[in-house]
Scaffold this motif. Structure first.
Motif, PDB file in Angstrom:
ATOM      1  N   GLY A  70      18.580   3.455   1.764  1.00  0.00           N
ATOM      2  CA  GLY A  70      19.067   4.769   1.679  1.00  0.00           C
ATOM      3  C   GLY A  70      18.337   6.098   1.695  1.00  0.00           C
ATOM      4  N   GLY A  71      16.880   5.799   1.723  1.00  0.00           N
ATOM      5  CA  GLY A  71      16.086   6.825   1.808  1.00  0.00           C
ATOM      6  C   GLY A  71      16.273   8.008   0.699  1.00  0.00           C
ATOM      7  N   PHE A  72      16.729   7.775  -0.548  1.00  0.00           N
ATOM      8  CA  PHE A  72      16.925   8.545  -1.566  1.00  0.00           C
ATOM      9  C   PHE A  72      15.870   8.376  -2.715  1.00  0.00           C
ATOM     10  CE2 PHE A  72      19.147   9.028  -5.782  1.00  0.00           C
ATOM     11  CZ  PHE A  72      19.779  10.284  -5.538  1.00  0.00           C
ATOM     12  N   PHE A  73      15.410   9.545  -2.984  1.00  0.00           N
ATOM     13  CA  PHE A  73      14.354   9.877  -4.200  1.00  0.00           C
ATOM     14  C   PHE A  73      14.727  10.721  -4.958  1.00  0.00           C
ATOM     15  CE2 PHE A  73      12.216   6.922  -1.132  1.00  0.00           C
ATOM     16  CZ  PHE A  73      11.598   5.923  -2.062  1.00  0.00           C
ATOM     17  N   PRO A  74      15.403  10.957  -6.094  1.00  0.00           N
ATOM     18  CA  PRO A  74      15.807  12.110  -6.683  1.00  0.00           C
ATOM     19  C   PRO A  74      14.669  12.907  -7.422  1.00  0.00           C
ATOM     20  CG  PRO A  74      16.468  10.062  -8.025  1.00  0.00           C
ATOM     21  CD  PRO A  74      15.879   9.455  -6.487  1.00  0.00           C
ATOM     22  N   ALA A  75      13.494  12.176  -7.790  1.00  0.00           N
ATOM     23  CA  ALA A  75      12.426  13.115  -8.489  1.00  0.00           C
ATOM     24  C   ALA A  75      11.145  12.470  -7.944  1.00  0.00           C
ATOM     25  CB  ALA A  75      12.661  12.847  -9.838  1.00  0.00           C
ATOM     26  N   ILE A  76      10.752  12.793  -6.842  1.00  0.00           N
ATOM     27  CA  ILE A  76       9.118  12.597  -6.482  1.00  0.00           C
ATOM     28  C   ILE A  76       8.179  12.951  -7.433  1.00  0.00           C
ATOM     29  CG2 ILE A  76       7.427  12.643  -4.533  1.00  0.00           C
ATOM     30  CD1 ILE A  76      10.107  12.368  -2.600  1.00  0.00           C
TER      31      ILE A  76
END
Length: 172
Positions: A70-76
Motif C-alpha cells: 500500500g505504500g503508506f508510511f504515516p511518519a517517516i
C-alpha cells in the motif's frame, strides 16, 4: 529533478514517477511529521521485517526486496527524528526501492533520498530516481570511487617504478 518536503515550508509533493497519469505517491509534512501516502498504480516501497522503510544502500538489486502493501508510511520523520525508516543517517544519501504497476507489468525503481532530522519535522529530499520500464530488475547506483583514489594509485605505481630504477646496477 527532485523535491524537498519539510521544514523549508514545502508541505506536500505529489511524486509522479513515470510522468504519466497521476502521482504514484505523495510526500506530506504536517504538525511535526513527514509521511508518504499511496496514490496510483499500486506503489509499494522496500521494507525490512518490521515493515519500516529500508535503505537498500549502494549496489542493491531492487526486485529482490520485500515490499510493503500500500505504500503508506504515516511518519517517516516524527518530531524531527527519523522514525519508521531503517539504515538512514540524518543528512546523508540513502536509496529507497520501489515498485509500481502503471499497466500490465510491475516496474521496479530506486530513489536517492536524504532524510534530515530537524525541528519541527525535519526534511525528506528526493534527489533523483530511476526505474526499469520493462519489468526487469534495477540496481541502485554503486559506491563512487573517491576522486583522489585513482590519482593516488597512479602516483604509488610511479613511485614503485622509480624505486626499481634506483636499484638497477649502474654502468660505469
Amino acid at each position: 529533478a527532485g523535491a524537498t518536503v519539510g521544514d523549508d515550508g514545502v508541505s506536500s509533493f505529489a511524486w509522479n514517477i513515470d510522468g504519466a497519469g497521476g502521482a504514484e505517491i505523495t510526500l506530506e509534512s504536517s504538525s511535526g511529521y513527514i509521511g508518504m501516502y499511496a496514490g496510483a498504480n499500486g506503489f509499494d516501497l522496500a521494507v525490512n521485517g518490521d515493515n519500516d522503510l529500508l535503505n537498500l544502500g549502494a549496489g542493491a538489486y531492487v526486485k529482490g526486496a520485500t515490499f510493503n502493501d500500500g505504500g503508506f508510511f504515516p511518519a517517516i520523520l516524527r518530531s524531527g527524528a527519523i522514525d519508521t525508516a531503517t539504515g538512514f543517517t540524518s543528512g546523508e544519501s540513502g536509496y529507497l526501492g520501489f515498485q509500481f504497476t502503471p499497466g500490465a507489468t510491475t516496474l521496479y525503481g530506486w530513489a536517492e533520498v536524504v532524510l534530515t532530522e530537524g525541528s519541527p519535522a525535519g526534511s525528506f529530499e528526493i534527489v533523483q530516481w530511476a526505474y526499469e520500464d520493462t519489468g526487469l530488475d534495477i540496481q541502485t547506483p554503486g559506491v563512487p570511487e573517491p576522486a583522489g583514489a585513482a590519482t593516488g594509485l597512479g602516483l604509488l605505481a610511479l613511485g614503485a617504478a622509480g624505486v626499481r630504477r634506483m636499484r638497477r646496477p649502474q654502468a660505469a
